[in-house]
Write an enzyme that holds these catalytic residues in place. Structure first.
Site, PDB file in Angstrom:
ATOM      1  N   HIS A   1     -33.669  29.646  22.256  1.00  0.00           N
ATOM      2  CA  HIS A   1     -34.078  28.804  21.128  1.00  0.00           C
ATOM      3  C   HIS A   1     -34.732  27.544  21.693  1.00  0.00           C
ATOM      4  O   HIS A   1     -34.242  26.934  22.635  1.00  0.00           O
ATOM      5  CB  HIS A   1     -32.863  28.447  20.273  1.00  0.00           C
ATOM      6  CG  HIS A   1     -33.179  27.468  19.195  1.00  0.00           C
ATOM      7  ND1 HIS A   1     -34.306  27.584  18.396  1.00  0.00           N
ATOM      8  CD2 HIS A   1     -32.538  26.336  18.791  1.00  0.00           C
ATOM      9  CE1 HIS A   1     -34.338  26.568  17.548  1.00  0.00           C
ATOM     10  NE2 HIS A   1     -33.285  25.805  17.765  1.00  0.00           N
TER      11      HIS A   1
ATOM     12  N   ASN B   1     -39.414  22.559  17.493  1.00  0.00           N
ATOM     13  CA  ASN B   1     -38.307  23.433  17.097  1.00  0.00           C
ATOM     14  C   ASN B   1     -38.621  24.026  15.719  1.00  0.00           C
ATOM     15  O   ASN B   1     -38.574  23.329  14.711  1.00  0.00           O
ATOM     16  CB  ASN B   1     -37.017  22.600  17.060  1.00  0.00           C
ATOM     17  CG  ASN B   1     -35.816  23.395  16.587  1.00  0.00           C
ATOM     18  OD1 ASN B   1     -35.939  24.538  16.142  1.00  0.00           O
ATOM     19  ND2 ASN B   1     -34.645  22.788  16.692  1.00  0.00           N
TER      20      ASN B   1
ATOM     21  N   CYS C   1     -31.025  28.227  13.120  1.00  0.00           N
ATOM     22  CA  CYS C   1     -31.913  28.517  14.255  1.00  0.00           C
ATOM     23  C   CYS C   1     -31.527  29.797  14.994  1.00  0.00           C
ATOM     24  O   CYS C   1     -32.330  30.331  15.755  1.00  0.00           O
ATOM     25  CB  CYS C   1     -31.928  27.346  15.231  1.00  0.00           C
ATOM     26  SG  CYS C   1     -32.392  25.797  14.459  1.00  0.00           S
TER      27      CYS C   1
HETATM   28  O1  UT7 Z   1     -31.940  23.681  16.398  1.00  0.00           O
HETATM   29  C1  UT7 Z   1     -30.935  22.752  16.678  1.00  0.00           C
HETATM   30  C2  UT7 Z   1     -31.483  21.437  16.557  1.00  0.00           C
HETATM   31  N1  UT7 Z   1     -31.104  20.272  17.167  1.00  0.00           N
HETATM   32  C3  UT7 Z   1     -31.005  19.969  18.472  1.00  0.00           C
HETATM   33  O2  UT7 Z   1     -31.022  20.802  19.329  1.00  0.00           O
HETATM   34  C4  UT7 Z   1     -30.887  18.521  18.780  1.00  0.00           C
HETATM   35  C5  UT7 Z   1     -30.077  18.231  20.009  1.00  0.00           C
HETATM   36  N2  UT7 Z   1     -30.182  16.809  20.367  1.00  0.00           N
HETATM   37  C6  UT7 Z   1     -31.237  16.307  21.011  1.00  0.00           C
HETATM   38  O3  UT7 Z   1     -32.177  17.003  21.338  1.00  0.00           O
HETATM   39  C7  UT7 Z   1     -31.201  14.832  21.389  1.00  0.00           C
HETATM   40  O4  UT7 Z   1     -29.897  14.343  21.159  1.00  0.00           O
HETATM   41  C8  UT7 Z   1     -32.241  13.969  20.612  1.00  0.00           C
HETATM   42  C9  UT7 Z   1     -33.654  14.339  21.061  1.00  0.00           C
HETATM   43  C10 UT7 Z   1     -32.087  14.173  19.120  1.00  0.00           C
HETATM   44  C11 UT7 Z   1     -32.018  12.501  20.943  1.00  0.00           C
HETATM   45  O5  UT7 Z   1     -32.151  12.294  22.351  1.00  0.00           O
HETATM   46  P1  UT7 Z   1     -31.108  11.399  23.146  1.00  0.00           P
HETATM   47  O6  UT7 Z   1     -31.536  11.394  24.553  1.00  0.00           O
HETATM   48  O7  UT7 Z   1     -29.733  11.934  22.819  1.00  0.00           O
HETATM   49  O8  UT7 Z   1     -31.351   9.984  22.532  1.00  0.00           O
HETATM   50  P2  UT7 Z   1     -30.324   9.006  21.803  1.00  0.00           P
HETATM   51  O9  UT7 Z   1     -29.953   9.553  20.449  1.00  0.00           O
HETATM   52  O10 UT7 Z   1     -29.215   8.684  22.764  1.00  0.00           O
HETATM   53  O11 UT7 Z   1     -31.196   7.716  21.585  1.00  0.00           O
HETATM   54  C12 UT7 Z   1     -31.564   6.892  22.706  1.00  0.00           C
HETATM   55  C13 UT7 Z   1     -32.435   5.779  22.172  1.00  0.00           C
HETATM   56  C14 UT7 Z   1     -31.850   5.076  20.958  1.00  0.00           C
HETATM   57  O12 UT7 Z   1     -32.187   3.700  21.049  1.00  0.00           O
HETATM   58  P3  UT7 Z   1     -31.104   2.606  21.519  1.00  0.00           P
HETATM   59  O13 UT7 Z   1     -29.987   2.724  20.525  1.00  0.00           O
HETATM   60  O14 UT7 Z   1     -30.683   3.037  22.893  1.00  0.00           O
HETATM   61  O15 UT7 Z   1     -31.856   1.349  21.460  1.00  0.00           O
HETATM   62  C15 UT7 Z   1     -32.591   5.685  19.795  1.00  0.00           C
HETATM   63  O16 UT7 Z   1     -32.670   4.826  18.682  1.00  0.00           O
HETATM   64  O17 UT7 Z   1     -33.691   6.319  21.748  1.00  0.00           O
HETATM   65  C16 UT7 Z   1     -33.961   5.887  20.404  1.00  0.00           C
HETATM   66  N3  UT7 Z   1     -34.761   6.875  19.742  1.00  0.00           N
HETATM   67  C17 UT7 Z   1     -36.108   6.878  19.769  1.00  0.00           C
HETATM   68  N4  UT7 Z   1     -36.991   6.057  20.362  1.00  0.00           N
HETATM   69  C18 UT7 Z   1     -38.299   6.334  20.209  1.00  0.00           C
HETATM   70  C19 UT7 Z   1     -34.344   7.937  18.995  1.00  0.00           C
HETATM   71  N5  UT7 Z   1     -35.399   8.631  18.550  1.00  0.00           N
HETATM   72  C20 UT7 Z   1     -36.504   8.005  19.010  1.00  0.00           C
HETATM   73  C21 UT7 Z   1     -37.889   8.231  18.872  1.00  0.00           C
HETATM   74  N6  UT7 Z   1     -38.755   7.387  19.494  1.00  0.00           N
HETATM   75  N7  UT7 Z   1     -38.381   9.283  18.182  1.00  0.00           N
END
Ligand code: UT7
Length: 328
Positions: A255, A285, A111
């Site tokens: 980004h 993204n 990226c």
């Molecule tokens: O170019 C570089 C690319 N990457 C990035 O920049 C990614 C950086 N990371 C992020 O943007 C975030 O970490 C994410 C968007 C990937 C995830 O967000 P988060 O606030 O860190 O969520 P989490 O992983 O802590 O998940 C919280 C909850 C989980 O459920 P439980 O375990 O609390 O029941 C996940 O399973 O949200 C759940 N979850 C979803 N729920 C509905 C994860 N993805 C989804 C989804 N829809 N798409």
């Protein structure tokens, strides 16, 4: 020595996926995606190859710059999602745009690719006086590498391309390119397996996670932590080199991965959000294409004007980071 951006262009696939469209594949909803990422919809290349998107963006940039493609001396394509292991996207785009006198190569800094590629273009212009114009093309088809069963990653990405024609100038310029390869396993997609004809038993322990071939695997939380430091750091290191501060910058073009990452970076830098160009709500993204797509759109909308000072700041797989400060 700095660079002058003579013209930019962009291409977005015809197809779009809205947040609710993901309900067909995974357990998710519009509210979760919008509030956790800031994304509403993203373009998806249903039929367009990566090189085709790059070519369209490049042709638009060449037209916008008002130059003869025969005067382009170098084509650099940044992509993490090339159609081929070989040939390079740059070689295909060089031919397709009529840049018959140009050398061509691809660059992969994930990226952060556009920051790396633009800075590479500047260095070529500085060291080779025979070069008049460099064409930098960022083209990505992330959708080909997405695991559409992984709800934490597949909703984040979009496809598209943007390009810039640049020439040397005496305008303000500073850059920093960085990498922390200790985080290489946090965001990766494999290429090919060892051919069965030559595979042998070994005790070698591959540090990279097992994953379905080609599919993108991400540790979102760790990448998030890295990103919130990498964005401000990229600006501060580049600014320090030329003794300028955040108050000298008209627009930050970060980004576009997650609006919460950008908000945290803005807070750390002490810069209001209205100085940040945001396009991730409608593009998602798009990896290396995200910064030039945002910049191109901001120019087209009349937000970014000639003479203004810009900070392009990125991060990505690698883990890479980088920043460029330049006058538009
Ligand atoms: O170019 C570089 C690319 N990457 C990035 O920049 C990614 C950086 N990371 C992020 O943007 C975030 O970490 C994410 C968007 C990937 C995830 O967000 P988060 O606030 O860190 O969520 P989490 O992983 O802590 O998940 C919280 C909850 C989980 O459920 P439980 O375990 O609390 O029941 C996940 O399973 O949200 C759940 N979850 C979803 N729920 C509905 C994860 N993805 C989804 C989804 N829809 N798409």
């Amino acid at each position: 020595m700095g660079i002058n951006i003579l013209g930019m262009g962009k291409y977005l696939p015809e197809q779009k996926l809205k947040n609710d469209d993901f309900k067909k594949f995974i357990d998710t909803n519009d509210e979760w995606i919008r509030t956790r990422t800031g994304i509403t919809e993203r373009p998806m290349a249903g039929w367009e190859p990566t090189w085709y998107m790059g070519k369209q963006a490049a042709l638009a940039a060449i037209e916008n710059a008002g130059i003869d493609p025969k005067d382009i001396g170098l084509v650099i394509s940044c992509t993490a999602t090339s159609d081929f292991h070989t040939p390079s996207m740059a070689s295909v785009i060089q031919y397709e745009t009529g840049a018959v006198n140009a050398g061509a190569f691809d660059l992969n800094a994930a990226c952060t690719g556009f920051v790396y590629a633009l800075d590479t273009a500047r260095r070529f212009l500085e060291t080779d006086e025979s070069l008049k114009y460099v064409l930098v093309v960022a083209n990505e088809a992330l959708s080909r590498f997405l695991d559409f069963t992984d709800r934490s990653s597949c909703i984040l990405f979009g496809d598209g391309a943007a390009a810039a024609v640049v020439e040397r100038s005496s305008k303000l310029y500073s850059s920093v390119l960085g990498s922390d390869g200790s985080g290489a396993q946090l965001l990766c997609a494999r290429t090919l397996d060892v051919a069965p004809e030559v595979a042998v038993e070994s005790d070698f322990e591959d540090p990279f996670p097992k994953m379905p071939q080609h599919k993108l695997l991400q540790n979102g939380k760790e990448v998030y932590k890295f990103a919130t430091n990498a964005l401000p750091k990229s600006f501060e290191l580049a600014a320090e080199k030329i003794g300028i501060t955040k108050d000298d910058i008209d627009w930050f073009v970060p980004h576009q991965a997650n609006v919460r990452i950008i908000e945290t970076a803005a807070k750390k830098l002490g810069v209001p959000m209205d100085k940040f160009v945001i396009t991730l709500d409608h593009y998602g993204n798009t990896s290396s294409a995200s910064i030039p797509l945002a910049l191109c759109e901001a120019i087209e909308k009349g937000m970014v004007k000639k003479g203004q000072k810009l900070a392009l700041i990125g991060f990505g797989a690698g883990l890479t980071y980088g920043g460029i400060i330049l006058e538009y």
